[in-house]
Structure formats: C-alpha cells, structure tokens
Design a protein around this motif. Structure first.
Motif, mmCIF file in Angstrom:
data_model
loop_
_atom_site.group_PDB
_atom_site.id
_atom_site.type_symbol
_atom_site.label_atom_id
_atom_site.label_comp_id
_atom_site.label_asym_id
_atom_site.label_seq_id
_atom_site.Cartn_x
_atom_site.Cartn_y
_atom_site.Cartn_z
ATOM 1 N N SER A 58 0.825 -14.029 18.512
ATOM 2 C CA SER A 58 -0.090 -14.802 19.368
ATOM 3 C C SER A 58 -0.627 -13.948 20.507
ATOM 4 C CB SER A 58 0.646 -16.008 19.970
ATOM 5 O OG SER A 58 1.068 -16.882 18.955
ATOM 6 N N ASP A 59 -1.837 -14.292 20.945
ATOM 7 C CA ASP A 59 -2.387 -13.604 22.116
ATOM 8 C C ASP A 59 -1.620 -13.981 23.377
ATOM 9 O OD1 ASP A 59 -4.339 -12.326 20.636
ATOM 10 O OD2 ASP A 59 -5.762 -13.991 20.841
ATOM 11 N N GLU A 60 -1.211 -15.234 23.450
ATOM 12 C CA GLU A 60 -0.461 -15.693 24.623
ATOM 13 C C GLU A 60 0.676 -16.604 24.169
ATOM 14 O OE1 GLU A 60 -1.066 -15.001 27.820
ATOM 15 O OE2 GLU A 60 -3.097 -14.137 27.753
ATOM 16 N N ASN A 101 -3.927 -18.348 20.541
ATOM 17 C CA ASN A 101 -4.808 -17.189 20.424
ATOM 18 C C ASN A 101 -6.054 -17.390 21.281
ATOM 19 O OD1 ASN A 101 -3.111 -15.794 18.704
ATOM 20 N ND2 ASN A 101 -4.023 -16.721 16.858
ATOM 21 N N LYS A 102 -6.745 -16.304 21.544
ATOM 22 C CA LYS A 102 -7.891 -16.372 22.456
ATOM 23 C C LYS A 102 -8.986 -17.295 21.946
ATOM 24 C CE LYS A 102 -7.504 -12.157 25.168
ATOM 25 N NZ LYS A 102 -6.357 -11.431 24.593
ATOM 26 N N ILE A 156 -5.939 -19.095 28.365
ATOM 27 C CA ILE A 156 -7.056 -18.412 27.685
ATOM 28 C C ILE A 156 -8.403 -18.822 28.267
ATOM 29 C CG2 ILE A 156 -5.802 -18.083 25.512
ATOM 30 C CD1 ILE A 156 -7.395 -20.562 24.449
#
Lengths: 161, 797
Positions: free
Chosen positions: B192-194, B316-317, B402
């Motif tokens: 995951s992005d975050e 994710n973004k 995000i």
C-alpha cells in the motif's frame, strides 16, 4: 415526625382528604394512594421530568415535592388535563406526528409543552427545545415532539403550518 | 377452475386498493398512553402483593463472611429476608454460554450472590415487605460482613499474569477470543502507498430506559402456575428460562407484557434480580413486585460497548482501500450475561468491520475479558456503533492521508450496487444493498457542496465546522444463526393468528412485542391491507404467552421483517378462507371475488356482494344455511423465519454537520442526515421515527453517555444528574431519505429499521469533529467526545 399528617387538597378538581406520612412524595401519593398512575416515576431525583404535574398552575416535579406540601393546593395531572380537554389538540398533534413511542415520558412531556404554550403562544423551535429540556425522552430523538408542539402552537394561533 | 387462486389484478397483495402499506397512519392505542392510562408493570398491583428490595454489594469484589438479618426481620411490614443460599433451593444457577461462540466460557451465576460478590451492585439479600418504603427501611438494618478482594477493573491488564483470576475454576480472565484472517493482509499493507492506524476507545454506556426494569411475579400455588408480568422484549424466552430454573414445565409459566417504558435491548435479557423475584413469589406463595430504582438501573441494567480497538487501514494514492486490520478488546463484567451471552457484541465487531467495502483483505482479533464491573451485553445496535466507527473513521483518516475527499474515497471503495449478491471478507452474505444510491440521495438532501463552501468561508472567520460521513450496514431479521444454532431456546421464527370475529372485525395475535416501535400498527396495516378490512376494525393482541403464537419477540430489528411477514401470510390464508365462505354463500367462484373496504365484492366491476359482518353472522350463527359438508374456517395461523440468508442487511449512510469551539471543546450539533434502505417501508413515519430515535441514542454515546468506574470498581455517576443523556436542547433536527431494495426472502420485503440510527451516529460525529479540527492537525478516536477530550487533542490541556 413519622406519624401520618392530615392533608386536604384538590386533585383534578376533586376534593381529597388524606392521612399521609411526612416522607411521602407527591408522585407516590398520586400513584399509590389515588391510583393516578399517569404520573410516571423515572429517576426519583428531579432530573427526568416523567413525573411533571401542575400545582397551583405551575409545573413541578412530583418526585421532589412532598405530599404534605400540597395541603390546600390544587394539583392537576395528565388524567385531569385529558378529561377536561385542555390538551386534546396537543395530544392529537402528538398522535399525528408519532411524537411518542413507549409513552413513558409523554404525560410529563405534555404537561411541560402545555406549560410553554400557556406562557408563549408563538415559540420557535429553539424555544420549544429549551423548554422541554427538563423532560427526557429516550425513544423519539425529540424531533417529532418539537414538530407536534410547533404545530399545536400554530393551530392555536389560527395559522396554517 | 380458479377456485382459491389469488387474483390481484396484477397487483401484489400489498398493493391493493386502499392498502395501508407505505402509508403514514397513526398508531393505534396512543390515546391510552397520552392520557396517562397505559399499564406499565410499575403501575400494577395484585391482591396480597408484596415488594422486594435487594440489598446490593457496595464492593466490586468481596467475600461474604456473614449476613445478619435479625434486625431487618423485626422491622414493620417485613415479610421475609432471603439470602442467596436460601433462594438456591428454589432456583438453579445458570451459565451464559452459547456453543456457536467456540470457547466462550463463564461461571455459574446465582439469582442472589452466595459467598462472594463480583460487582458493585450485585444483590446479596432480598428484603420483602408490604411496601417498597418499608422494605427499604428494613434494608438499612441489614448487616453484612465482607472481606474485600482485589477487583479486576482494567481490561487492558485483565489477562496479565499478575492480575487475579476472577473465577479460578476458569483458569484465566479470558471469556472468549475470535480470530479471523481473510485475504492477504500483510502483503496488502506492504504494497500500500499508505497504512494508517489508530487506537479507538469506546466508553461504557447503558440504555437508560425511562421506566426502569420492572417485574411482578405471581405464583398461584392452587394452580401450580406462575404468571410473570414483565416489561420484556421476548416473552417466550422469559417463559422458557424461568421454567427451566424453577423446575417447572413451560406450560406452568405465563408471561404477560403490557406497556413497556423503553427497552432498546436493556429488556431483552433475564437479570439475576428478576430470577430472584420469580423465585421469591414461588417461595412466599404470593405476588412479589420488583421495580428497580434509578441507582439500581445504572448499576445492574446491562452496560454495553467498553471496547479498546487498534485499527489499521491500507490505501493507495488512487483511493483504493487495500485492507482492514483490527485488534479489539472488551471488558464484559464478571459473568457472561444469560441467555444471550456477552460475546455477541465483540463477535459482531469482527463480523462487521469493513462490511460496506470491496477489499477482500481483513484480519481481526477480538478478546473478551472478565472484570469486576457490571455485566455488558446486547444494547441497541450491538457491535455496530463500534464496527462502524472503526471502519468509517479509518476510511476518513485514509482519505486525509492521500488528500482525497471523504465522499470520493467511499465512491471508489463501496461495493457497487449491481454487485450483489456477494459476501464480506468475514463471510456476511449480502442480498441487495445500495451504498452508492444512498450516497447519491444523501448528497442531494444535504447539499454537500454548499456546506463545504460554507465551511471554508466560516474557517476564515475562526469558526470551525465539520462534515462527517458514515456508510453503514445493519444486521436485521436474524434467522437461527444468532442464538438458536448455539443452543439457546430463543425463537427466530414468529407467528400470527388472524381471526374474523362475529361482527366482521379482525383479531390478530402476534408473537412480536410492542415497546413503542409500532408493532401493533404494522401488524394492523398489513392485515388490514391483505384482508381488505379497515385498520379500525383490526385489533392486535401481543405480549402474552398464553394468547399468542410462539415466537421470538421484538429485538435485533426483526419485528417488521419477520413478524410482519407472518402477519401477511396469515392474512392471506384467512382471506382465502373468507372468499371460500363467500363463494359458498353467493354460489360464486372464490377467484371471482375480492374483499374491499370490509365487503366481499366482484373481482371484476367491484360490485358489492356481501358485507363481512353479514358473512360472519352466517358463519357463526346460521352455519346450517351453508352447503352440506362445508366447514368455514375464519381463523388462520402462519409462521415465518428467513431461511436463505442468516440476516437481512439494511444499509445506508449518515452525515453530521457540527461546530467545535476550540476554546471550550464544546461541540454543537447543527444538523444530521440519514439515508436508509430497509426494503419495503410499511409506515414511513414509523421508520423515520425509529431512525431519529436511534440516531439520538447514538449521539448520546458519541457525546455524553459514560458509565464511569474508578479503579476500585465503583460506578461514580450512577444517577441521571451525573450520567448525561441527550436532551431536546442539544439535539439537532434530523433529515431522512430512503432507498428501497426489498428483500426477496419474504413477500413483504421488509428489512429492519430499528438500529441503523445508532449504528452510524457516533461514526459520522467523530468524522465531523475530526474534519472541524483538521486545521489544527488534531484527531480524536475516542467516545464520548467530551470537551476535555477535544481540548486534550488540541493540546490545550
């Protein structure tokens, strides 16, 4: 101190003579001695408003008043206001708006709402909410009650909602 | 031949001329309540009735060394003083477990404590006297010697090795644990992005029914029969449990439920003091009445929530939510409540987190621990407010991480409206939900864009307002999956009997119960509509095990969906029987006839043929004029339980608009919106008022309500002045919209509506507060959201 005391009062216009213990509160007197069970007991310490009745024209918490304090007083309960028709329009508005669910708070709520409408013929919603803030309702979320009181006030002024 | 075949001119049975379905009609019998002429248990008296007062433990955990009742027994009006040991000869103890909650354990609980008390408020003796006041006087003369034991009060340390074990026979303080691992959460988070995490705290609160719990038990030794008058949501459950533990046959117990002053799940359980009251009546062979006072209500009515939960969300973004993970802990008091157990709420949290969203990756653990506080159990919304708050606050935190709008991230992740049927990662089966349509409806009624503009404008003036959104699912119409499969004799089916009386009026007996939701109304609306009879001619009887079919009652948002369908099917059966009679009288074919406005009419043309009262007169008083061999049956019974889906899920979305004063920490609610999809709506007004009432209970939990215990296990605010509930002055107006996706499990198509308000209210308020506090970079993930909490989050204190 603990011997029964003679009291004379009127309840819903009817003369009552009774011997009561000094510690007996008005709510228990109405419910247990006179069988007027429309006055409900919710908290027994003056917070919830379920026991609201009218004494000499003012609404009071029947759980915070002793029966002996009502000697020579005029007490009115939901049964009296219903039979006289004084709150018939308010009751009809509560019915139309489903402003009661379990109904336990309703007698006290009607007493408080009628008290407001006698003092202020044109309350706005905030004023209605403020005046009824001493009467807890756990079922409705209050919105429907405010609607019903507002509609009754309008109707009594001869205005359309 | 079309004999007996239902013809409805292309309309369903619900969509007939003069149908009451979908219409706002006033509930029957409100006059009684409004005139103060209801009959609540607290209003009732019986000949030779006596009152019981319970002497309750002042300690959270203590050995009972000695109970001296000599002085109390000598007090005026006293009939008996009974200890737990004495009462144990009359009523057996119980253990609150269910087999489908694997590993759930609890200890035997007695109606009155024997040897040891495990929470402040547990009864140690019963004082029975001719009036409640005299019983209270005598209670003051009781003398009990205690040896205080170390109380277990902090759930976070309840499982530590150095913490005493409350029930040594159980080995530890862990009542129940459940683990779930669906999808591939570790990989999902790694990719995951975050990944955002937070710890959520949910305070203990309780239902605060305005009428306290009340029971009047009347053992008639001459009949060898116990009549229990009780404000309960589940009369047949009370019948079963009381009989079982008193050593009676179920047929020896009748449970009667008149008016009930609020329930909300508080009155769906069986409490030790209620069991004691049944037993005292049997012991003393006379009616015994128990009405809890408000202090007892706070210290013995079940509490709920009290969870601490770590939550993580991956995102994710592009806004894709990649997974949810929770680690939940809850303290339930010293016993698992009987008979529904105290593990259901935690189990529901595991079932429901992430429920509205598409991600298949979900890991959950919940642990349920014992502690020396009052018991917790199922209260309105059971688990939903916790699961919804964890899910929706995490979604908002992910959106913030995000830089995405809260509506947009939900758009991108809510299960598509055309993707049903489907299942959640926890295995919940969804038949037909409408998250996206609900959001569309919400945005239109709240004018989201205008509020965002107003918010931005006000921020320039130093006014901090927030918008909070919370999508939700709500478990309704539970089949046997809730309790029956675990061995509890709590019926998941309901029944309705419908009868045409001799004047052409209709009497319905239903196993669902009424506590103000409108059970009587919905039953009369359905029966009147299907039969073609005016609602004013339909009388509904409920709340009496001698006089209704066997069934579950009203809880878990099941009354309309299950009891309503039973009403529909029984009315259809009676309708067929009436048309058979009419055909015999009129020498017509049943299929050529209809019933409209209390008369049998020609299906084609609508010509009136015979009025119902005339038909009934012939059946009951001149059956000799009917054709030979024809037997009229003007009474029909049908039962219903959902079979395909364990639960029917209601869904929707809530929104809150509020203002936070950063100087005082005070929150002012300005407006609240709910869009709900509960399937077929029988009475729009009743549905809306269920939602509004539920929302306000959820708002109470979000902002005010908290059972505050100290470290010694003392409940410090057990009164209505210190335990705050919502009052009319602080509550906002609540706007409601609907989406309608009927369940196909029933002909009626109704799903439950009673708990959704409570499910989502706290979540959207928390999100709105965090939105308002965004300029300060502060977030809160604890309820109730007190001014102290807000100021702490702001770093002010």
């Amino acid at each position: 101190m603990t011997a029964p005391v003679a009291v004379s009062l009127t309840v819903n216009g009817e003369r009552i003579d009774a011997q009561v213990l000094p510690r007996l509160n008005l709510a228990d007197f109405l419910r247990e001695h006179l069988g007027l069970t429309g006055t409900h007991v919710g908290c027994e310490h003056g917070v919830c408003g379920a026991c609201t009745v009218r004494v000499d024209g003012d609404i009071v918490r029947a759980c915070l008043l002793l029966a002996v304090q009502t000697h020579n007083a005029s007490v009115e309960t939901i049964e009296g206001l219903s039979d006289s028709g004084e709150v018939a329009d308010l009751q009809a508005a509560f019915c139309n708006r489903n402003a009661l669910q379990c109904g336990y708070c309703t007698p006290g709520m009607l007493m408080a709402a009628q008290d407001l409408l006698r003092q202020n013929a044109a309350p706005d919603r905030a004023q209605i909410r403020e005046h009824l803030s001493g009467n807890y309702c756990r079922c409705t979320g209050y919105h429907a009650i405010i609607d019903a009181v507002e509609a009754t006030a309008l109707a009594r002024r001869g205005e359309q909602p | 031949m079309n004999d007996g075949v239902e013809q409805t001119r292309g309309l369903s049975v619900l969509d007939r001329p003069n149908s009451y379905i979908g219409k706002t009609v006033p509930r029957p019998n409100l006059d009684r309540l409004m005139q103060g002429r209801g009959l609540y248990v607290s209003d009732m008296t019986l000949p030779r009735m006596v009152h019981v007062v319970f002497l309750r433990s002042p300690h959270a955990h203590a050995k009972i060394l000695n109970i001296d009742s000599v002085a109390a027994k000598a007090m005026p009006g006293v009939i008996a003083v009974v200890t737990g040991r004495e009462l144990a000869d009359v009523i057996t103890p119980w253990i609150g477990v269910l087999t489908h909650l694997k590993g759930l354990k609890s200890a035997p609980q007695h109606a009155i404590a024997i040897d040891r008390v495990c929470w402040q408020g547990e009864a140690v003796a019963a004082i029975v006297a001719t009036s409640r006041a005299l019983a209270e006087d005598a209670a003051e003369q009781m003398s009990v010697d205690y040896e205080e034991l170390t109380p277990v009060t902090n759930m976070r340390t309840a499982l530590d090795a150095e913490t005493p074990v409350i029930h040594p026979d159980l080995g530890d303080n862990l009542a129940f644990e459940r683990n779930l691992d669906a999808g591939a959460i570790d990989k999902a988070f790694a990719d995951s992005d975050e990944v955002v995490e937070a710890e959520f705290v949910f305070g203990r609160h309780t239902g605060v029914t305005l009428e306290p719990r009340a029971v009047l038990a009347d053992w008639n030794a001459g009949e060898a029969r116990l009549t229990i008058y009780q404000g309960t949501q589940a009369p047949h459950m009370v019948q079963n449990i009381s009989a079982k533990h008193l050593g009676l046959e179920e047929a020896q117990v009748r449970v009667v439920c008149k008016d009930v002053g609020g329930s909300f799940g508080i009155k769906v359980h069986i409490y030790a003091d209620e069991m004691a009251t049944y037993a005292l009546s049997k012991l003393l062979r006379r009616p015994v009445k128990f009405v809890a006072d408000r202090v007892e209500s706070f210290s013995t009515d079940i509490h709920a929530r009290d969870h601490v939960c770590k939550g993580r969300i991956g995102v994710n973004k592009d806004g894709t939510i990649t997974g949810f993970e929770i680690d939940d802990l809850t303290g339930i008091g010293p016993y698992s409540m009987y008979p529904r157990t105290s593990a259901i709420e935690a189990n529901q949290v595991v079932n429901l987190v992430g429920g509205p969203y598409t991600t298949p990756n979900y890991r959950a653990r919940t642990r349920v621990v014992f502690q020396n506080k009052n018991v917790t159990c199922q209260y309105r919304g059971v688990g939903h407010p916790i699961a919804c708050s964890i899910t929706e606050v995490l979604v908002d935190l992910a959106a913030r991480a995000i830089g995405m709008d809260p509506i947009e991230i939900r758009r991108r992740n809510l299960v598509a409206d055309d993707a049903y049927p489907c299942a959640s990662p926890s295995g919940m089966k969804f038949e037909a939900l409408s998250h996206h349509a609900s959001i569309d409806r919400l945005l239109s009624i709240m004018d989201y864009d205008a509020l965002r503009a107003e918010q931005a404008e006000l921020r320039k003036q130093g006014i901090y307002r927030g918008i909070g959104i919370a999508s939700f699912v709500e478990v309704t119409n539970p089949a046997a999956a809730f309790y029956g499969v675990g061995g509890a004799r709590i019926s998941s089916q309901d029944g309705v009997t419908v009868r045409l009386d001799a004047t052409g009026s209709v009497v319905c007996q239903t196993s669902i119960t009424e506590q103000g939701q409108g059970s009587e109304s919905l039953t009369a609306q359905i029966v009147g509509s299907v039969l073609g009879v005016s609602m004013s001619r339909v009388r509904v009887i409920l709340g009496d095990t001698d006089n209704t079919p066997y069934g579950g009652g009203t809880w878990a948002s099941r009354g309309a969906g299950i009891g309503g369908e039973a009403a529909l099917q029984s009315a259809k059966a009676l309708r067929k029987n009436i048309l058979d009679v009419a055909a015999a009288i009129l020498q017509a074919k049943p299929g050529d006839l209809d019933i409209v406005e209390n008369s049998v009419v020609d299906l084609v043309g609508g010509q009136q043929r015979i009025e119902m009262h005339e038909l009934a007169r012939i059946v009951y008083f001149r059956p000799d004029t009917l054709p030979p061999g024809f037997q009229a049956e003007l009474m029909a019974t049908r039962h219903f339980v959902p079979r395909e889906y364990p639960f029917a899920f209601t869904n929707g979305v809530q929104a809150s608009w509020l203002e936070v004063d950063p100087n005082t920490g005070f929150i002012t609610l300005l407006k609240h919106w709910v869009v709900e999809d509960c399937g077929t709506i029988i009475n729009p007004q009743l549905v809306d008022e269920q939602i509004r009432g539920g929302v306000v209970q959820g708002l109470g939990a979000a902002l005010y309500e908290h059972c505050i215990y100290d470290e010694r296990g003392q409940l410090t605010n057990a009164n209505m002045a210190d335990y705050l509930v919502p009052m009319s002055g602080e509550m906002p107006d609540i706007s409601i919209g609907h989406v309608v996706s009927p369940t196909m499990e029933s002909e009626l198509g109704a799903k439950g509506a009673g708990e959704a308000g409570t499910a989502g209210a706290a979540a959207c308020v928390a999100n709105a507060v965090n939105d308002a506090l965004a300029p300060f970079g502060a977030t809160v993930t604890e309820i109730p959201l007190t001014p102290r909490l807000i100021l702490t989050a702001l770093g002010t204190i």
